[in-house]
Design a protein around this motif. Sequence first.
Motif, mmCIF file in Angstrom:
data_model
loop_
_atom_site.group_PDB
_atom_site.id
_atom_site.type_symbol
_atom_site.label_atom_id
_atom_site.label_comp_id
_atom_site.label_asym_id
_atom_site.label_seq_id
_atom_site.Cartn_x
_atom_site.Cartn_y
_atom_site.Cartn_z
ATOM 1 N N UNK A 1 45.363 53.674 36.527
ATOM 2 C CA UNK A 1 45.348 52.568 37.685
ATOM 3 C C UNK A 1 45.230 52.879 39.257
ATOM 4 N N UNK A 2 44.858 52.057 40.166
ATOM 5 C CA UNK A 2 44.569 52.308 41.851
ATOM 6 C C UNK A 2 45.371 51.414 42.456
ATOM 7 N N UNK A 3 46.211 51.649 42.302
ATOM 8 C CA UNK A 3 47.611 50.424 42.974
ATOM 9 C C UNK A 3 47.177 50.018 43.838
ATOM 10 N N UNK A 4 46.943 49.397 44.270
ATOM 11 C CA UNK A 4 46.799 47.980 45.415
ATOM 12 C C UNK A 4 45.397 47.670 45.621
ATOM 13 N N UNK A 5 44.879 47.967 44.244
ATOM 14 C CA UNK A 5 42.792 46.841 44.351
ATOM 15 C C UNK A 5 43.093 45.736 43.570
ATOM 16 N N UNK A 6 44.375 45.071 43.194
ATOM 17 C CA UNK A 6 44.163 43.674 42.893
ATOM 18 C C UNK A 6 43.156 43.231 43.882
#
Length: 698
Positions: free
Chosen positions: A236-241
Amino acid sequence: MSSSAFFKFSPPMRLQPLACAVAWMVGAVGTAHAQSQPVSTPPAAVLPDVTVSASGLQQTSSDMTMPVSVLEGDALVQQRQSNLGETLDGEPGIHSSHFGAGASRPIIRGMDGPRVRLLSDGAPIHDASTISPDHAVVADPLLATQIEVLRGPAALIHGGGAIGGVVNVLDGKVPTAVPAKGYEGSAELRASSATHERAGAFSLTGGAGNIAIHLEGSQGQADDYRVGRGWSSGRKVEGSFNDTDSASLGVSWVGERGYLGLAYSRQNAYYGLPGHNHSDEGCHVHGLHLHCGSHGAALEHDDEHDHDHGEEHGVPVVDLRSERVDVRGELRNPLPGFSALRLRAGKTDYRHHEVEEGTIATTFRNQAHDARVELQHLPIAGWRGLLGMQVSQRRFEAEGEEAYIQPTDTRTQGVFLLEEYRWDRWRFEAALRHERQTVLAAGSGLDASHHGTSVALGAVWKLVPGYQLTASWSHAKRLPTAEELYARGLHMATRTYELGNASLRTETAQNIDLGLRKTAGDTTFDVSIFHNRVKNYIYGRTVDELDGLQLLQYSQQDATLTGLEGRLHQRLHRHWGVTLFGDVVRARLEGGNLLPRIPAARLGARLEGQWQAWQGHAEWVQVARQTRVAAFESPTPGYGMLHLGLSYHARTSSGQPWQVYLRARNLNDRLAYAHTSFIKEAAPLAGRNVTVGVRMDF
């Protein structure tokens, strides 16, 4: 700051209009399923010919002198994503800047930023997306009824600086007619797997007599997205929400000769900034060289901040709010000799906070107003056209840790003329625009004034039935932006330190475009080749690099961009067809150096099928490895992706159309990087993602 703290309304109140619309839609679909009547449309034997609103003269796509991409109807429903750049990515010649899931601008023929003009039904969109790729575009694809991408003489009427192209997002926020049955609308609900996205939208227009009222809204919530297998940083790409919601209310007076309407729109967004790096804090410049930490102790600074950003600092987020008031109107036959008078005017109040550890670190504000008037005249000696004027004022300011751009006031005035002439199987087009701009830097008292005249010529020759040759030439002027003139400071989102240049001159682009179309028969195609030579091309030149941080100085140098793009469709059977598509662009500075972040060559094939109420496709897209890189830029590996789509269309017993659709992107779960992105290593493209949706029109 939590996601819920961003919204001014409690979740139940915020969801209520959307929830009611979706509940009604789902109930109606369930009731109608047993009574539904399949809708079957045989495959078309001609290229779709749609009216292009941004063309000025309401031309159809087959009359355009340059390539035009139009997304509408089922194609738009299938293709749209949570942001504008990702929605258009994949169309020939169009790529995305890709900055996680929250921010993405379209890149056209290798050009982005201020060279791509973004419009909302002909009016400029005012946000902060031209300043940096981590700033979102304030346009909601879920509420769009049609998205147009065009270049050439018709694009010139929207600004000489749009040498890359124009993207026009059509919506229904200002109603132009009273529905015949008193009301009409749509509702849609969808969910995706890679981001756990939950999104929905509704649109409702009603009225009586001469009054029409329109209400629309959308909401989407998505978690950090998963990437393809094999990424060293996990799945998962952290901060991609990305959490967004939009709402609009419009009212119009509609008469026999036209309409005049007003709409208020508001958009909120709360999204993360992947790849943010605190190790760059404290970095500064000495002349054209970077220096980090205290003098003589750069390594100590690096040691202090040698930790994981996500664990100790939390992911920075953007808390965005944009409010806009639009006035739109059209009057037919306003004066003798004129067929239409059109008005577009708006006022935008935009701001976004960049929040770190619950504290606002930087605030960007953009207050702007604009007005545009077009007067279309009846034919004079065979020439039909329009003339108009456009004015805008933009007050931009930033304050806080990353306020690398001083407050500026930009005022622009423009006048334009567009004419067409038809003779036998020929259509000729000519456009002329003159612009004047003044940029005042409030912090320093400096000001810069520029002006430029742009001209474009084009022709379409229908040489035999079903075949068209197109040619166009343009000489366009682009005026430097406030950011290019006065930027100075650290921008941690892109890991750059930017230096503006108050001595920048007007940019001049000369573009030649040649195209060939076949619009009828079992084989149809549209292919074009372009050559764009730009004098005094403005770009961020990397002059120094330190541990991944780049020093960009806005510079000018002549540049050449050459490319090829096209699409070919072959009908194999009444139920089957195959489409080939692709694009390539080469961008080089005078002297041989290459421009940064130019998209790699791309080629795709799509197998399409249709049987009764079912439609489906399987698509393979191959993106080449990008080794043609600029100084301080790394190559990007190529990749291939498999996409699938399936939809079922029907009508209820009362004749209301509805559909259920499924689309799967990157079904092979390939790890891929976008060469056009500043943060390609920190935020790869999404992995396998399956989206399921249902939509009803009523």
